[in-house]
Scaffold this motif. Structure first.
Motif, mmCIF file in Angstrom:
data_model
loop_
_atom_site.group_PDB
_atom_site.id
_atom_site.type_symbol
_atom_site.label_atom_id
_atom_site.label_comp_id
_atom_site.label_asym_id
_atom_site.label_seq_id
_atom_site.Cartn_x
_atom_site.Cartn_y
_atom_site.Cartn_z
ATOM 1 N N GLU A 128 0.819 -1.209 0.000
ATOM 2 C CA GLU A 128 0.000 0.000 0.000
ATOM 3 C C GLU A 128 0.855 1.261 0.000
ATOM 4 O OE1 GLU A 128 -3.420 2.484 0.168
ATOM 5 O OE2 GLU A 128 -3.012 0.456 -0.545
ATOM 6 N N GLY A 129 0.756 2.026 -1.079
ATOM 7 C CA GLY A 129 1.478 3.281 -1.211
ATOM 8 C C GLY A 129 2.942 3.152 -1.582
ATOM 9 N N ILE A 130 3.461 1.925 -1.612
ATOM 10 C CA ILE A 130 4.893 1.724 -1.910
ATOM 11 C C ILE A 130 5.055 0.539 -2.875
ATOM 12 C CG2 ILE A 130 5.778 2.712 0.232
ATOM 13 C CD1 ILE A 130 6.043 -0.244 1.241
ATOM 14 N N GLU A 131 4.192 0.473 -3.870
ATOM 15 C CA GLU A 131 4.135 -0.693 -4.743
ATOM 16 C C GLU A 131 5.483 -1.018 -5.388
ATOM 17 O OE1 GLU A 131 2.004 1.746 -4.663
ATOM 18 O OE2 GLU A 131 -0.004 0.910 -4.330
ATOM 19 N N ARG A 132 6.153 -0.001 -5.932
ATOM 20 C CA ARG A 132 7.419 -0.270 -6.627
ATOM 21 C C ARG A 132 8.502 -0.698 -5.649
ATOM 22 N NH1 ARG A 132 7.927 4.529 -11.244
ATOM 23 N NH2 ARG A 132 6.027 3.956 -12.401
ATOM 24 N N VAL A 133 8.539 -0.081 -4.489
ATOM 25 C CA VAL A 133 9.518 -0.457 -3.476
ATOM 26 C C VAL A 133 9.282 -1.893 -3.031
ATOM 27 C CG1 VAL A 133 10.311 -0.015 -1.122
ATOM 28 C CG2 VAL A 133 9.862 1.900 -2.661
ATOM 29 N N SER A 146 -8.587 -2.898 -4.165
ATOM 30 C CA SER A 146 -9.063 -1.610 -4.644
ATOM 31 C C SER A 146 -9.746 -1.820 -5.991
ATOM 32 C CB SER A 146 -7.900 -0.621 -4.808
ATOM 33 O OG SER A 146 -7.140 -0.922 -5.963
ATOM 34 N N ARG A 147 -10.235 -0.748 -6.561
ATOM 35 C CA ARG A 147 -10.889 -0.845 -7.864
ATOM 36 C C ARG A 147 -9.907 -1.217 -8.966
ATOM 37 N NH1 ARG A 147 -13.131 5.148 -8.797
ATOM 38 N NH2 ARG A 147 -14.121 4.574 -6.827
ATOM 39 N N ARG A 148 -8.591 -1.076 -8.685
ATOM 40 C CA ARG A 148 -7.581 -1.368 -9.699
ATOM 41 C C ARG A 148 -6.912 -2.739 -9.511
ATOM 42 N NH1 ARG A 148 -5.924 3.493 -7.744
ATOM 43 N NH2 ARG A 148 -4.007 2.540 -6.972
ATOM 44 N N THR A 149 -7.306 -3.471 -8.494
ATOM 45 C CA THR A 149 -6.570 -4.684 -8.160
ATOM 46 C C THR A 149 -6.564 -5.704 -9.286
ATOM 47 O OG1 THR A 149 -6.975 -4.417 -5.784
ATOM 48 C CG2 THR A 149 -6.419 -6.617 -6.547
ATOM 49 N N VAL A 150 -7.695 -5.976 -9.876
ATOM 50 C CA VAL A 150 -7.751 -6.985 -10.933
ATOM 51 C C VAL A 150 -6.864 -6.589 -12.109
ATOM 52 C CG1 VAL A 150 -9.241 -8.018 -12.693
ATOM 53 C CG2 VAL A 150 -9.980 -7.983 -10.309
ATOM 54 N N VAL A 167 -3.918 -10.857 -1.515
ATOM 55 C CA VAL A 167 -4.804 -9.687 -1.516
ATOM 56 C C VAL A 167 -5.583 -9.649 -0.206
ATOM 57 C CG1 VAL A 167 -6.764 -8.550 -2.628
ATOM 58 C CG2 VAL A 167 -5.039 -9.701 -4.028
ATOM 59 N N TYR A 168 -5.558 -8.482 0.442
ATOM 60 C CA TYR A 168 -6.286 -8.250 1.688
ATOM 61 C C TYR A 168 -7.591 -7.538 1.367
ATOM 62 C CZ TYR A 168 -7.188 -6.013 6.287
ATOM 63 O OH TYR A 168 -7.747 -5.559 7.457
ATOM 64 N N ALA A 169 -8.691 -8.035 1.944
ATOM 65 C CA ALA A 169 -9.977 -7.417 1.658
ATOM 66 C C ALA A 169 -10.904 -7.461 2.863
ATOM 67 C CB ALA A 169 -10.652 -8.132 0.481
ATOM 68 N N PRO A 170 -11.380 -6.314 3.346
ATOM 69 C CA PRO A 170 -12.478 -6.331 4.311
ATOM 70 C C PRO A 170 -13.639 -7.106 3.703
ATOM 71 C CG PRO A 170 -11.565 -4.133 4.094
ATOM 72 C CD PRO A 170 -10.975 -4.947 2.989
ATOM 73 N N THR A 171 -14.301 -7.905 4.510
ATOM 74 C CA THR A 171 -15.316 -8.815 3.990
ATOM 75 C C THR A 171 -16.577 -8.731 4.838
ATOM 76 O OG1 THR A 171 -13.564 -10.308 3.220
ATOM 77 C CG2 THR A 171 -15.785 -11.224 3.383
ATOM 78 N N VAL A 172 -17.723 -8.681 4.152
ATOM 79 C CA VAL A 172 -19.020 -8.653 4.822
ATOM 80 C C VAL A 172 -19.920 -9.663 4.141
ATOM 81 C CG1 VAL A 172 -20.951 -7.236 5.609
ATOM 82 C CG2 VAL A 172 -18.716 -6.175 5.238
ATOM 83 N N ALA A 237 -12.849 -15.772 -6.743
ATOM 84 C CA ALA A 237 -12.431 -16.530 -7.928
ATOM 85 C C ALA A 237 -11.903 -15.595 -9.008
ATOM 86 C CB ALA A 237 -13.603 -17.356 -8.461
ATOM 87 N N ALA A 238 -12.535 -14.428 -9.168
ATOM 88 C CA ALA A 238 -12.081 -13.470 -10.182
ATOM 89 C C ALA A 238 -10.697 -12.928 -9.833
ATOM 90 C CB ALA A 238 -13.084 -12.324 -10.295
ATOM 91 N N LEU A 239 -10.453 -12.687 -8.560
ATOM 92 C CA LEU A 239 -9.124 -12.224 -8.140
ATOM 93 C C LEU A 239 -8.067 -13.281 -8.433
ATOM 94 C CD1 LEU A 239 -10.113 -10.556 -4.753
ATOM 95 C CD2 LEU A 239 -9.102 -9.366 -6.717
ATOM 96 N N LYS A 240 -8.393 -14.525 -8.169
ATOM 97 C CA LYS A 240 -7.427 -15.596 -8.420
ATOM 98 C C LYS A 240 -7.229 -15.823 -9.913
ATOM 99 C CE LYS A 240 -7.982 -17.812 -3.940
ATOM 100 N NZ LYS A 240 -8.308 -19.040 -3.168
ATOM 101 N N ASP A 241 -8.276 -15.688 -10.677
ATOM 102 C CA ASP A 241 -8.138 -15.793 -12.130
ATOM 103 C C ASP A 241 -7.226 -14.695 -12.674
ATOM 104 O OD1 ASP A 241 -9.760 -18.009 -12.260
ATOM 105 O OD2 ASP A 241 -11.558 -16.907 -12.895
ATOM 106 N N ALA A 242 -7.262 -13.537 -12.028
ATOM 107 C CA ALA A 242 -6.434 -12.410 -12.467
ATOM 108 C C ALA A 242 -4.981 -12.543 -12.045
ATOM 109 C CB ALA A 242 -7.005 -11.101 -11.938
ATOM 110 N N GLY A 243 -4.717 -13.434 -11.075
ATOM 111 C CA GLY A 243 -3.323 -13.635 -10.681
ATOM 112 C C GLY A 243 -3.037 -13.697 -9.207
#
Length: 260
Positions: A128-133, A146-150, A167-172, A237-243
């Motif tokens: 988070e905030g330091i992707e390249r590092v 986030s909306r860009r994760t996939v 991938v970390y995700a708050p879940t309800v 499943a969509a997240l895992k399909d994306a990588g």
């Protein structure tokens, strides 16, 4: 606890994340997940070492360690590295400013992450905030949903990146819109694109109405996994399909929702 035929184990989630400020992290023992990530919310909320040992005897435990914070700094004050019990692995992060002093927040991230990975080669690295590092220092990349994760996952895999990604995700786990907004509305509203789209002073929980309700209905789905078990399962499943290799769910309504 979920009732009926569908349960959290059917979502495809791989691990549970718990916040020690909110609960006794031993609640992870009541969930079906073999891996538990313990979030960092300041030194005053660190679980006792004995609690971590108890968890680690039965689960894979990963403790978030902010590398800029005193005690966790692998290039300086590192007394808490030895405090962490054997068998407890790490999630190395830069550290949220809310949990750092002004002096800590000014410390350079890159050399500390690199030193941390050298000391704990199996650590996950928060991006988070330091992707390249984070990518440069290696280790399992720990992304915040986030909306860009996939699209980010697909782009990474398309370039040939073959490292592990979590991938970390708050879940309800409900399709009750008011319950969803009460659980993760404030969380999603802190995201800059969401804050910019909201009318000034608008409610972001179940009291949201009009334009704010429209924004928040989309936002909670961009930044959290919400809906019934089948809906969340499709998102995972969509997240895992994306990588993604692993998806870690934080039970935003409390760990009882993940209990089985």
């Amino acid at each position: 606890m979920l009732t009926g035929e569908r349960s959290v184990s059917q979502t495809g989630l791989d691990a549970v994340a718990l916040k020690p400020k909110e609960c006794d992290v031993r609640a992870a023992l009541d969930t079906p997940f073999d891996t538990v990530a313990v979030d960092y919310e300041g030194r005053e909320h660190l679980p006792d070492a004995d609690v971590l040992r108890e968890l680690a005897a039965d689960r894979e435990v990963r403790l978030t360690t902010p590398v800029r914070a005193d005690g966790f700094d692998p290039t300086g004050d590192d007394e808490l590295w030895d405090w962490i019990p054997d068998g407890v692995r790490r999630v190395l992060v830069a550290g949220h400013g809310a949990y750092l002093t002004e002096a800590e927040a000014k410390r350079a991230v890159s050399p500390r992450l690199a030193a941390g990975v050298e000391r704990a080669p199996d650590a996950w690295v928060g991006t988070e905030g330091i992707e390249r590092v984070a990518l440069a220092v290696g280790g399992t990349q720990y992304e915040l949903l986030s909306r860009r994760t996939v699209s980010n996952l697909r782009a990474l895999r398309a370039t040939g990146y073959d490292g592990e990604i979590a991938v970390y995700a708050p879940t309800v786990l409900t399709d009750d819109e008011d319950a969803i907004l009460d659980a993760v509305g404030a969380y999603a509203a802190r995201r800059r694109p969401v804050a910019n789209a909201l009318p000034e002073g608008a409610a972001t929980d179940s009291n949201a109405a009009g334009r704010a309700r429209e924004v928040m209905t989309t936002a909670v789905r961009d930044y959290a996994l919400v809906g019934d078990v089948d809906t969340v399962s499709e998102r995972v499943a969509a997240l895992k399909d994306a990588g993604a290799d692993l998806v870690v769910g934080y039970p935003a309504r409390g760990p009882a929702e993940f209990a089985e």
